[in-house]
Design a protein around this motif. Structure first.
Motif, PDB file in Angstrom:
ATOM      1  N   THR A  26       6.485   4.925  -5.724  1.00 14.02           N
ATOM      2  CA  THR A  26       5.771   5.827  -5.160  1.00 14.02           C
ATOM      3  C   THR A  26       5.159   4.866  -3.836  1.00 14.02           C
ATOM      4  O   THR A  26       4.520   3.909  -4.346  1.00 14.02           O
ATOM      5  N   SER A  28       3.453   4.472   0.489  1.00 12.91           N
ATOM      6  CA  SER A  28       2.832   5.407   0.980  1.00 12.91           C
ATOM      7  C   SER A  28       2.772   3.779   2.484  1.00 12.91           C
ATOM      8  O   SER A  28       2.628   3.051   2.598  1.00 12.91           O
ATOM      9  N   GLY A  56      10.078  12.894  -0.087  1.00 17.69           N
ATOM     10  CA  GLY A  56       8.485  13.171   0.255  1.00 17.69           C
ATOM     11  C   GLY A  56       8.416  13.439   1.835  1.00 17.69           C
ATOM     12  O   GLY A  56       8.749  14.316   1.824  1.00 17.69           O
ATOM     13  N   GLN A  68       4.377   9.135   3.147  1.00 15.98           N
ATOM     14  CA  GLN A  68       3.871   8.947   1.656  1.00 15.98           C
ATOM     15  C   GLN A  68       5.372   9.434   0.835  1.00 15.98           C
ATOM     16  O   GLN A  68       5.751  10.664   0.987  1.00 15.98           O
ATOM     17  N   ALA A  97       2.416   2.629  -5.313  1.00 14.71           N
ATOM     18  CA  ALA A  97       1.162   3.338  -5.721  1.00 14.71           C
ATOM     19  C   ALA A  97       0.538   2.711  -7.048  1.00 14.71           C
ATOM     20  O   ALA A  97       1.467   1.456  -7.336  1.00 14.71           O
ATOM     21  N   SER A 104       6.096  11.959  -7.889  1.00 13.97           N
ATOM     22  CA  SER A 104       5.447  12.781  -7.067  1.00 13.97           C
ATOM     23  C   SER A 104       6.312  13.267  -6.329  1.00 13.97           C
ATOM     24  O   SER A 104       5.659  14.137  -5.498  1.00 13.97           O
ATOM     25  N   THR A 200      -7.885   6.408   1.988  1.00 12.68           N
ATOM     26  CA  THR A 200      -6.107   6.160   1.440  1.00 12.68           C
ATOM     27  C   THR A 200      -6.183   5.529   1.551  1.00 12.68           C
ATOM     28  O   THR A 200      -5.516   4.098   0.160  1.00 12.68           O
ATOM     29  N   GLY A 201      -4.856   5.391   2.252  1.00 13.73           N
ATOM     30  CA  GLY A 201      -3.600   4.256   3.120  1.00 13.73           C
ATOM     31  C   GLY A 201      -4.242   3.722   3.923  1.00 13.73           C
ATOM     32  O   GLY A 201      -2.608   2.426   4.604  1.00 13.73           O
ATOM     33  N   VAL A 249      -5.081  11.530  -3.751  1.00 12.88           N
ATOM     34  CA  VAL A 249      -3.513  10.911  -3.620  1.00 12.88           C
ATOM     35  C   VAL A 249      -3.469  13.197  -3.610  1.00 12.88           C
ATOM     36  O   VAL A 249      -2.648  13.962  -4.065  1.00 12.88           O
ATOM     37  N   ASP A 251       0.767  14.525  -3.789  1.00 17.06           N
ATOM     38  CA  ASP A 251       1.242  14.208  -3.636  1.00 17.06           C
ATOM     39  C   ASP A 251       1.015  14.873  -4.761  1.00 17.06           C
ATOM     40  O   ASP A 251       0.303  15.602  -5.565  1.00 17.06           O
TER      41      ASP A 251
END
Length: 346
Positions: A26, A28, A56, A68, A97, A104, A200-201, A249, A251
């Motif tokens: 996984t 992103s 995704g 993602q 990830a 995911s 998050t990312g 996350v 997903d």
């Protein structure tokens, strides 16, 4: 001409994913860059990623790309080579990830949007090129050792609830577009302070850092690669981990564990818990936190009412669901727009 979207049922796709034997990774990533024709870019991207068996959710807009995804681990290098062959994406940081079972995503969806992250900014003078300074994991730790450094979490309240950095300030909202002006208002008397923003990312805090500078703030930083990259680098470099709890996350996993602490509580019984789930009543599908004991008691439902519905014959459930618009149905004690029959979980 090749079909540039999925035509197989969600149930069948999920079944196929669970039957896969090859592990998946996984990932992103995002990049702000100008795309002249997002639809053409989208279609070309779909052809190449579909060939690599990528699943995704990807958004494409004039301002860039936000993705993602998961990819069969054996195709990771081929995916990386393809992405890097796109000049603005050459050398792109791929966030792997932290806590990954490879389950995911089960379908590839690439959508053209007005923006890759909805921000509500309509000021033509706003410029993403004038953004805050990146800080890596080591720099983040050093800066946050100073008690005068302000750390702002630019994620939604339900993400913050299950995990956040030490001393991080919550901007209590469930949309990024609401958070931007709120953050400015909350910090209006601290324009000379060191402010670090994270998400998050990296995509939201990068835009937030640019917005803060646009609003006259001086010393704005944003965490490179967000929580995901920080957690990976902290492990790789043996750095102290300043993140507490779980990283939400978007997903099928609904979270990845960053530290052992459980800082949230079950929305039904109040016991320590940080597992998000969607109510098993398809007419509700409320996103909420549920402990194992309550998951067994309510069979994955958010309330006695939903449990009653879940136990009805499927045809009767379908009749009840007719005309229901689920919208963004997320547990929040302060929100009035949850339907009355869901109030028992509050």
């Amino acid at each position: 001409m090749a079909v540039l979207h999925n035509r197989v049922s969600q149930e069948e796709l999920k079944k196929r994913l669970m039957e896969e034997t090859e592990p998946r990774t996984t990932i992103s990533f995002y990049q702000y860059f100008f795309i002249e024709d997002p639809q053409v870019f989208r279609d070309e991207l779909y052809r190449n990623l579909d060939a690599l068996k990528v699943f995704g959710r990807i958004y494409v807009a004039n301002e860039g790309i936000n993705a993602q995804i998961s990819v069969p681990s054996g195709n990771f290098e081929a995916l990386k080579a393809y992405l890097y062959s796109i000049e603005p994406l050459n050398g792109l940081r791929l966030n792997i990830a932290v806590d990954d079972d490879g389950k995911s995503f089960w379908v590839l969806k690439i959508k053209v949007r007005e923006k890759i992250v909805a921000d509500g900014i309509d000021d033509p003078a706003f410029d993403m090129r004038n953004k805050g300074r990146y800080v890596n994991a080591e720099e983040f730790n050093k800066l946050t050792d100073d008690p005068d450094t302000i750390v702002i979490d630019m994620r939604n309240y339900y993400e913050y609830e299950v995990g956040h950095f030490e001393r991080a300030i919550e901007v209590p909202s469930d949309t990024f577009r609401e958070q931007l002006p709120m953050a400015v208002e909350m910090m209006k008397d601290k324009k000379e302070k060191n402010i670090i923003m994270y998400c998050t990312g990296g995509i939201r805090c990068e835009k937030a850092s640019a917005y803060m500078l646009h609003q006259g703030f001086r010393n704005v930083f944003h965490l490179e690669g967000g929580i995901i990259n920080y957690a990976n680098k902290a492990m790789e470099l043996g750095l102290p981990n300043k993140f507490r709890g779980k990283n939400f996350v978007f997903d099928n996993r609904l979270g990845e564990r960053i530290s052992d602490e459980v800082i949230a509580h079950c929305h039904q019984c109040g016991e320590p818990a940080d597992t998000h789930t969607n109510c098993a009543n398809e007419g509700c599908h409320l996103l909420f936190i549920q402990c194992k004991k309550c998951a067994e008691k309510y069979e994955g439902c958010c309330s006695d009412e939903c449990l009653e519905v879940k136990r009805m014959p499927e045809e009767q459930q379908k009749e009840l669901r007719k005309g229901i618009v689920k919208d963004q149905n997320i547990f929040n004690k302060s929100r009035a727009r949850l339907r009355p029959r869901l109030k028992s979980v509050q």
